[in-house]
Design an enzyme around this catalytic site. Sequence first.
Site, PDB file in Angstrom:
ATOM      1  N   ASP A  10       0.867  -1.178   0.000  1.00 17.72           N
ATOM      2  CA  ASP A  10       0.000   0.000   0.000  1.00 17.72           C
ATOM      3  C   ASP A  10       0.900   1.224   0.000  1.00 17.72           C
ATOM      4  O   ASP A  10       2.105   1.130   0.252  1.00 17.72           O
ATOM      5  CB  ASP A  10      -0.891  -0.011   1.257  1.00 17.72           C
ATOM      6  N   SER A  11       0.289   2.384  -0.223  1.00 18.01           N
ATOM      7  CA  SER A  11       1.067   3.622  -0.166  1.00 18.01           C
ATOM      8  C   SER A  11       1.471   3.975   1.270  1.00 18.01           C
ATOM      9  O   SER A  11       2.301   4.852   1.458  1.00 18.01           O
ATOM     10  CB  SER A  11       0.237   4.757  -0.766  1.00 18.01           C
ATOM     11  N   CYS A  73      -3.731  -0.996  -2.023  1.00 15.43           N
ATOM     12  CA  CYS A  73      -4.001   0.419  -2.277  1.00 15.43           C
ATOM     13  C   CYS A  73      -5.012   0.563  -3.431  1.00 15.43           C
ATOM     14  O   CYS A  73      -4.779   0.067  -4.529  1.00 15.43           O
ATOM     15  CB  CYS A  73      -2.682   1.088  -2.661  1.00 15.43           C
ATOM     16  N   ASN A  74      -6.113   1.235  -3.154  1.00 13.55           N
ATOM     17  CA  ASN A  74      -7.145   1.425  -4.185  1.00 13.55           C
ATOM     18  C   ASN A  74      -6.616   2.251  -5.346  1.00 13.55           C
ATOM     19  O   ASN A  74      -6.940   1.999  -6.511  1.00 13.55           O
ATOM     20  CB  ASN A  74      -8.364   2.137  -3.596  1.00 13.55           C
ATOM     21  N   GLU A 152      -5.397   9.522   9.692  1.00 11.48           N
ATOM     22  CA  GLU A 152      -4.012   9.390  10.178  1.00 11.48           C
ATOM     23  C   GLU A 152      -3.785  10.238  11.431  1.00 11.48           C
ATOM     24  O   GLU A 152      -2.889   9.966  12.226  1.00 11.48           O
ATOM     25  CB  GLU A 152      -3.026   9.740   9.065  1.00 11.48           C
ATOM     26  N   CYS A 184     -11.085   3.358  -0.542  1.00 13.91           N
ATOM     27  CA  CYS A 184      -9.766   3.812  -0.098  1.00 13.91           C
ATOM     28  C   CYS A 184      -9.469   3.067   1.200  1.00 13.91           C
ATOM     29  O   CYS A 184     -10.372   2.855   2.026  1.00 13.91           O
ATOM     30  CB  CYS A 184      -9.807   5.325   0.149  1.00 13.91           C
ATOM     31  N   THR A 185      -8.213   2.683   1.340  1.00  9.79           N
ATOM     32  CA  THR A 185      -7.827   1.851   2.482  1.00  9.79           C
ATOM     33  C   THR A 185      -8.187   2.449   3.844  1.00  9.79           C
ATOM     34  O   THR A 185      -8.432   1.725   4.799  1.00  9.79           O
ATOM     35  CB  THR A 185      -6.296   1.649   2.462  1.00  9.79           C
ATOM     36  N   HIS A 186      -8.198   3.784   3.920  1.00 10.73           N
ATOM     37  CA  HIS A 186      -8.428   4.432   5.221  1.00 10.73           C
ATOM     38  C   HIS A 186      -9.898   4.510   5.621  1.00 10.73           C
ATOM     39  O   HIS A 186     -10.208   4.682   6.785  1.00 10.73           O
ATOM     40  CB  HIS A 186      -7.888   5.867   5.196  1.00 10.73           C
TER      41      HIS A 186
END
Length: 268
Positions: A10-11, A73-74, A152, A184-186
């Site tokens: 992922d990023s 990561c999308n 984050e 999105c991962t978050h």
Amino acid sequence: MDDRPIGIFDSGVGGLTVMREVIEQLPYEDIIYLGDTARIPYGSKSEQTIKKYAQQCSRFLKSKNVKTIVVACNTASSIALEDLKDNFDIPVIGVIEPGARSASKATSNGKIGVIGTTATINSNAYQNKIMEFLHSAEVIGIPCPLFVPIVEEGWEYSQVAELTAEKYLTELTEHQVDSLVLGCTHYPILRYTIKKVVGPNVKLINPAFETAKDLKSLLKEKNLLNEFKGNPKYEYYVSDAPEKLRRIGGNFLKKEIDNLYKIAIDNL
Ligand code: DGL
């Protein structure tokens, strides 16, 4: 039987939400996780740059002898998946197709929302894939770039998160979507706040769940499952700031993060 690890990249830290689903559904597999924390966000970068980064991350995982690569990561899945499939001789899977399939199964009225980074939404990857599964679907994509820093910062339950979600998501209510892809991962970390804004009748789709299911089927089909039911090993690599992954990664993974190493990725 294949006891090589699964590689996930992922990023940054967000892909740990995908790793969590993989652990849940494949509890005996070793996993190598790479978060490209030096270069996050990918979501505001050009296609060319995202493709280059995705290649470098995959090369790193390949050097660790992984049996398959999961593009958690999308943004990288939207832009670089086909490229990676062409360039690597191991199976590579992304999150878009599983997420799109899941949404097209979940909707009743055919109106589906997709939220993600600017690059993901502009690529139309989710929108196109959903239409492949459900021709009559009406898909509304909305970039929500501020969600990543909010998560984050650990502000997922704050007023800031709620106001931001209202600003981004009210349009979805106007379009009467009944399903919403958290592209999105978050965003799964923000699901309670998102739900509060879009209302209880909108189904939230976390592509990570269906991705882990697809990964399991793929490993089975290719005889790559690790049948040995021992204690799995997890290793984490980042391209910068390992302490950040250790600090906030626990919130994503719901697990202590050990075996964490910093690597140089620019020259890969
Ligand atoms: N991991 C990215 C994604 O799922 C979000 C963060 C970024 O922009 O790099 O799209």
